[in-house]
Enzyme design. Structure first.
Site, PDB file in Angstrom:
ATOM      1  N   GLY A 140       0.771  -1.242   0.000  1.00 21.36           N
ATOM      2  CA  GLY A 140       0.000   0.000   0.000  1.00 21.36           C
ATOM      3  C   GLY A 140       0.799   1.287   0.000  1.00 21.36           C
ATOM      4  O   GLY A 140       0.372   2.284  -0.557  1.00 21.36           O
ATOM      5  N   ASP A 149      -5.106   1.681  10.480  1.00 23.90           N
ATOM      6  CA  ASP A 149      -6.518   1.415  10.730  1.00 23.90           C
ATOM      7  C   ASP A 149      -6.628   0.888  12.168  1.00 23.90           C
ATOM      8  O   ASP A 149      -6.644   1.658  13.111  1.00 23.90           O
ATOM      9  CB  ASP A 149      -6.992   0.419   9.662  1.00 23.90           C
ATOM     10  N   ARG A 153      -5.454   0.879  -6.758  1.00 21.13           N
ATOM     11  CA  ARG A 153      -4.154   1.375  -6.286  1.00 21.13           C
ATOM     12  C   ARG A 153      -3.588   2.513  -7.117  1.00 21.13           C
ATOM     13  O   ARG A 153      -2.900   3.381  -6.611  1.00 21.13           O
ATOM     14  CB  ARG A 153      -3.110   0.253  -6.379  1.00 21.13           C
ATOM     15  N   VAL A 173     -11.136   3.592   2.216  1.00 21.13           N
ATOM     16  CA  VAL A 173     -10.616   4.499   1.182  1.00 21.13           C
ATOM     17  C   VAL A 173      -9.764   3.721   0.172  1.00 21.13           C
ATOM     18  O   VAL A 173      -9.183   2.680   0.514  1.00 21.13           O
ATOM     19  CB  VAL A 173      -9.783   5.654   1.795  1.00 21.13           C
TER      20      VAL A 173
HETATM   21  P1  IMP Z   1      -4.303  -2.238  10.283  1.00 17.64           P
HETATM   22  O1  IMP Z   1      -3.405  -3.385  10.626  1.00 17.64           O
HETATM   23  O2  IMP Z   1      -5.731  -2.520  10.637  1.00 17.64           O
HETATM   24  O3  IMP Z   1      -3.830  -0.918  10.856  1.00 17.64           O
HETATM   25  O4  IMP Z   1      -4.323  -2.099   8.709  1.00 17.64           O
HETATM   26  C1  IMP Z   1      -3.212  -1.678   8.021  1.00 17.64           C
HETATM   27  C2  IMP Z   1      -3.268  -2.018   6.560  1.00 17.64           C
HETATM   28  O5  IMP Z   1      -4.565  -2.369   6.110  1.00 17.64           O
HETATM   29  C3  IMP Z   1      -2.880  -0.815   5.754  1.00 17.64           C
HETATM   30  O6  IMP Z   1      -1.500  -0.747   5.579  1.00 17.64           O
HETATM   31  C4  IMP Z   1      -3.641  -1.031   4.462  1.00 17.64           C
HETATM   32  O7  IMP Z   1      -2.878  -1.820   3.592  1.00 17.64           O
HETATM   33  C5  IMP Z   1      -4.882  -1.778   4.875  1.00 17.64           C
HETATM   34  N1  IMP Z   1      -6.017  -0.854   5.056  1.00 17.64           N
HETATM   35  C6  IMP Z   1      -6.551  -0.396   6.202  1.00 17.64           C
HETATM   36  N2  IMP Z   1      -7.582   0.433   5.986  1.00 17.64           N
HETATM   37  C7  IMP Z   1      -7.716   0.516   4.651  1.00 17.64           C
HETATM   38  C8  IMP Z   1      -8.604   1.273   3.795  1.00 17.64           C
HETATM   39  O8  IMP Z   1      -9.492   2.041   4.198  1.00 17.64           O
HETATM   40  N3  IMP Z   1      -8.393   1.093   2.453  1.00 17.64           N
HETATM   41  C9  IMP Z   1      -7.436   0.271   1.935  1.00 17.64           C
HETATM   42  N4  IMP Z   1      -6.590  -0.437   2.706  1.00 17.64           N
HETATM   43  C10 IMP Z   1      -6.728  -0.312   4.051  1.00 17.64           C
END
Ligand code: IMP
Length: 180
Positions: free
Chosen positions: A50, A108, A170, A158
């Protein structure tokens, strides 16, 4: 549909942060990070996939000596965090005594980062900080160093500017938000 909306798979998204806004915010972030890191020759560690687009722009906003190591972590499936962190590609060089600047596209739940920071700490870096373009404050479940955040955004999915929805979206230059 107009230029302000896109359809990806089964969902409609509306424009949220434009490429011009992103560019100007990244320049400010580069300036902020430079104040602290310009003499420390940090290692930038973008988390793939990402963050590739943000990382490319961000490091160009940081005009001081640094190097880069890419890591790859998979934790997302569709629109929800799986909570399982899978390090698919690890550090390619020495981290010990280096100042590590992790580059994330979005925080997130924070599950990915908290686990990755634990792994990084085992390698005895001089310091660890996190730069993330986006943060969803209402979703974060951990206490993570969040010194450099581009935008704090609501808890909606998003896409664009590196972020995907099931592998699509992407390459969009702007960031779009789920239109519900
Ligand atoms: P976390 O471990 O829940 O903090 O998620 C981290 C990863 O999830 C990010 O690096 C993104 O790759 C993916 N991610 C989290 N939220 C979104 C979103 O709203 N759109 C797209 N990818 C997301």
């Amino acid at each position: 549909m107009d230029n302000n909306t896109v359809r990806i798979h089964d969902k409609q998204f509306k424009i949220f942060i434009t490429k011009e806004e992103i560019r100007s915010r990244i320049n400010e972030m580069g300036w902020e990070v430079s104040k602290k890191y310009k003499d420390l020759k940090p290692v930038f560690v973008p988390i793939l996939n990402g963050s590739f687009m943000f990382a490319a722009d961000f490091v160009r906003a940081c005009s001081f000596d640094s190097d880069m190591m890419f890591v790859k972590i998979k934790s997302y499936d569709g629109m929800s965090s799986t909570g399982n962190i899978n390090l698919e590609l690890g550090f390619s060089g020495k981290i010990k005594d280096r100042h590590v600047v992790i580059i994330e596209d979005i925080i997130d739940t924070g599950n990915t980062l908290v686990e990755f920071i634990k792994e990084t700490e085992k390698l005895n870096p001089a310091s660890i900080t996190v730069v993330s373009l986006l943060l969803k404050p209402d979703a974060v479940k951990h206490d993570i160093p969040m010194d450099y955040i581009g935008y704090r955004i609501p808890n909606a999915f998003v896409v664009g500017y590196g972020l995907d929805y099931d592998d699509l979206g992407r390459t969009l230059p702007d960031i779009y938000q789920l239109d519900e």
